[in-house]
Design a protein around this motif. Sequence first.
Motif, PDB file in Angstrom:
ATOM      1  N   GLU A  31     -10.683 -18.906  18.452  1.00  0.00           N
ATOM      2  CA  GLU A  31     -10.265 -19.520  17.197  1.00  0.00           C
ATOM      3  C   GLU A  31     -10.765 -18.768  15.967  1.00  0.00           C
ATOM      4  OE1 GLU A  31     -11.619 -23.533  17.556  1.00  0.00           O
ATOM      5  OE2 GLU A  31      -9.947 -24.108  18.870  1.00  0.00           O
ATOM      6  N   SER A  32     -11.541 -17.711  16.184  1.00  0.00           N
ATOM      7  CA  SER A  32     -12.132 -17.033  15.017  1.00  0.00           C
ATOM      8  C   SER A  32     -11.057 -16.301  14.214  1.00  0.00           C
ATOM      9  CB  SER A  32     -13.208 -16.042  15.465  1.00  0.00           C
ATOM     10  OG  SER A  32     -12.603 -14.829  15.868  1.00  0.00           O
ATOM     11  N   ALA A  33     -11.269 -16.261  12.886  1.00  0.00           N
ATOM     12  CA  ALA A  33     -10.278 -15.663  11.989  1.00  0.00           C
ATOM     13  C   ALA A  33     -10.130 -14.166  12.262  1.00  0.00           C
ATOM     14  CB  ALA A  33     -10.687 -15.911  10.538  1.00  0.00           C
ATOM     15  N   ASP A  34     -11.252 -13.537  12.584  1.00  0.00           N
ATOM     16  CA  ASP A  34     -11.221 -12.104  12.884  1.00  0.00           C
ATOM     17  C   ASP A  34     -10.293 -11.810  14.054  1.00  0.00           C
ATOM     18  OD1 ASP A  34     -12.867 -11.307  10.953  1.00  0.00           O
ATOM     19  OD2 ASP A  34     -14.605 -10.817  12.247  1.00  0.00           O
ATOM     20  N   PHE A  35     -10.452 -12.633  15.071  1.00  0.00           N
ATOM     21  CA  PHE A  35      -9.682 -12.439  16.292  1.00  0.00           C
ATOM     22  C   PHE A  35      -8.188 -12.690  16.029  1.00  0.00           C
ATOM     23  CE2 PHE A  35      -8.011 -14.389  20.278  1.00  0.00           C
ATOM     24  CZ  PHE A  35      -8.100 -13.274  21.088  1.00  0.00           C
ATOM     25  N   LEU A  36      -7.909 -13.804  15.392  1.00  0.00           N
ATOM     26  CA  LEU A  36      -6.508 -14.162  15.175  1.00  0.00           C
ATOM     27  C   LEU A  36      -5.826 -13.227  14.174  1.00  0.00           C
ATOM     28  CD1 LEU A  36      -6.835 -18.050  15.072  1.00  0.00           C
ATOM     29  CD2 LEU A  36      -5.899 -16.641  16.913  1.00  0.00           C
ATOM     30  N   GLY A  37      -6.607 -12.711  13.240  1.00  0.00           N
ATOM     31  CA  GLY A  37      -6.007 -11.877  12.199  1.00  0.00           C
ATOM     32  C   GLY A  37      -5.883 -10.414  12.593  1.00  0.00           C
ATOM     33  N   TYR A  38      -6.386 -10.075  13.777  1.00  0.00           N
ATOM     34  CA  TYR A  38      -6.392  -8.670  14.206  1.00  0.00           C
ATOM     35  C   TYR A  38      -4.972  -8.103  14.318  1.00  0.00           C
ATOM     36  CZ  TYR A  38      -6.520  -4.882  17.643  1.00  0.00           C
ATOM     37  OH  TYR A  38      -6.308  -3.706  18.312  1.00  0.00           O
ATOM     38  N   GLU A  39      -4.745  -7.003  13.582  1.00  0.00           N
ATOM     39  CA  GLU A  39      -3.421  -6.367  13.620  1.00  0.00           C
ATOM     40  C   GLU A  39      -3.477  -5.179  14.560  1.00  0.00           C
ATOM     41  OE1 GLU A  39      -2.392  -5.473   9.598  1.00  0.00           O
ATOM     42  OE2 GLU A  39      -2.368  -7.586   9.011  1.00  0.00           O
ATOM     43  N   SER A  40      -2.766  -5.272  15.661  1.00  0.00           N
ATOM     44  CA  SER A  40      -2.822  -4.219  16.667  1.00  0.00           C
ATOM     45  C   SER A  40      -1.919  -3.055  16.288  1.00  0.00           C
ATOM     46  CB  SER A  40      -2.404  -4.768  18.029  1.00  0.00           C
ATOM     47  OG  SER A  40      -2.156  -3.698  18.903  1.00  0.00           O
TER      48      SER A  40
END
Lengths: 449, 277
Positions: free
Chosen positions: A366-375
């Motif tokens: 649920e962390s913002a870093d994880f969800l916002g990661y642009e691959s």
Amino acid sequence: MTITRNRRVAVGAVATLLAVSLTACSGGGDDDGGGGGAEGASADEIEAALQEGGSITYWTWTPQAQTQVDAFEKAYPNVDVTLVDTTGAGDANTKLQNTLAAGTGVPDVVQIEYQSVPQFQLPGQLADLTEYGFDELESLYTPSTWGAVSQNGGIWGLPQDSGPMAFFYNQEAFDAAGVEVPTTWDEYVEAARTIKKNDPDTCLANDSGDPGFTTSMIWQAGGTPFQTDGDAVTIDLADEGATKWAEMYQPLIDDELLCQLPGWSDEWYQALGDGTIASVALGAWMPGVLEDGVPDGKGKWRVAPMPTYDGTPTNAENGGSTESIPEASENKLLAAGFLKWLNSSDESIKAFMDTGGFPATVKDLESADFLGYESEYFGGQKINEVLAAGASDVNEGWQYLPWQSYANSIYADTVGQAYLDKSSLLDGLAAWQDENVSYGTEQGFNVNG
Amino acid sequence: MTPFLVVFALFIVTPLVYSMYLSLFRNQLMGGTTFAGFDNYVTAFTDPKLWDGAGRVGLFFLVQVPIMLGLSLIAALAIDSGRLHGKSFFRVALFLPYAVPGVVAVLMWGFMYDDRLGLTGSLNDLVGFPLVDPYTKQWILTAIGNIVTWEFVGYNMLILYSALKTVPVEIYEAASIDGANQFRIVRSIKLPAVRGALLIATIFSILGSFQLFNEPNILKQIQPALISTYYTPNIYAYNLSFTGNQVSYAATVAIVMGLVTAVIAYVVQLRGTRRDV
């Protein structure tokens, strides 16, 4: 001359037989029971053991393991972790089973696929981690992964990763064939036809018969073909979900719309890179595999939610594993300390996620870093948003067989025949069911199927 | 004699006895290991999977072994005839496949059999229709036979060739003085001379056929649905033991097949030696 020689051979044979039967009589009883009560420990005692140090052995096929172990040894310099790479789940099971049977060289911490946990837990080969207070860690993990490690009244490991399914596709190949991303399975079958028609050498998907994929697909269709309660096992591979999947999937086999390369082979990786295989429906760990194994696909691949049957989002897990402590480990206290650090400390999970690992911990999912990661590999797509959303749609109530890895090994004998002969998947599933019912009964289960 | 007996007891008797001991138990996930008497043997004798595999290796023996030994014999006679240019080259070239590790050989053939990327694909493209397709139910056993033949023709040729080498040159000279042509020499001198060696080669091949494992087991990785988990008795025993948690039953299967093989080898040996008199 000939006769004498033959007689001598015969006498020799009789002597051997005699020796054989004599020694056979002297073979004593063998006690093969597992289990035995382990003494528990509190968090403080575990921490003290880690400070005091010692050495343990860790068996895993996790690509990030070396980084994790290095970080652990830095934090606890007195502990020496010997890392053994078991290369993959299949080999690891066999190796672990043999070591446990031999009783020597047993690892202290070992990676096990969720589906294989019951196989080792039921004969009493895994340590119950409740005794180390691990029941308090429940809230850290997603319900489906926690469910996979806690069963039959105990906790048999800590989840490492999870594999909610997703639909990975090659945008370039889709554009070339003029295909839209399918949102339902009907559209999926149509897309398979269009791609095949456009270029007969390509296909929407590759599948030559894979038990992990089949069970996940049945799971996604809402099936619960395996139900276990103690020694009572119910098998119904013709339940609503299984039938739904088989009927949807049959045309893909009948009309030869699938590629049939051996999965995980060099050819397979190559076909994923050059657009021959336009999509894969697999677990959320797939981005790591693509980045690592299919460098040619960079920028071409995208991810979407799994197609559905009727528009309602529904999902399943595919793969994923836990780390457990064998009951026969000689250093369970230290092993528990390492395991706790490995799968619940921020430092270790970060190392795991940094190179494509898909976690089982709620906080990280649920962390913002994880969800916002642009691959970059996925053309800048925020892939984790899609994958994490898929995690919350996983159908509840799924169970694997207590002998799933054996069941998977005979899959090709039964369901695999449908792929080979273009015959009925439902018949193949029925044959798989029969084999499993008789195996389960032989193994002392009370099988209803 | 004592050192021999020690080694014999350690490496021949002990494993056999241990297998027999194992075969008297039953392994269960629920219930552990319990004594089962001869139950496993009763099961084995009526186990359709075991006899399916046994029938397959029996068929393999009946078809592949005569072809392989026939080719070995022709090769040995040709090299021994003295009319072949570069006979050492042929001798080494034929023997070379035997020196290739079995696993490598199967992987190599497994790739050639592929109808997309392999030699088979190129061949089918060339003729324009699917001429050969080894990865089908009809052809897979033949395809395995082809690999085994390729691997062992040279080895058997060498056994036969060394038997031919033991014939004194004077006998050939005497035969030519008596007016025997090459065919007569082959029939009356060379063939009787290799009979003993041929019997040994046959017995080795019986053992090889009934223990067939490597070739199908590696091809199974490429074609899992074509080669079942009980394709040969050895594959069956292996899977029972290593994936099925049935070590005891696997031991039973191994013992039963060992007995079957021993009986067949013994019958062949009896027949072979009787003619020898």
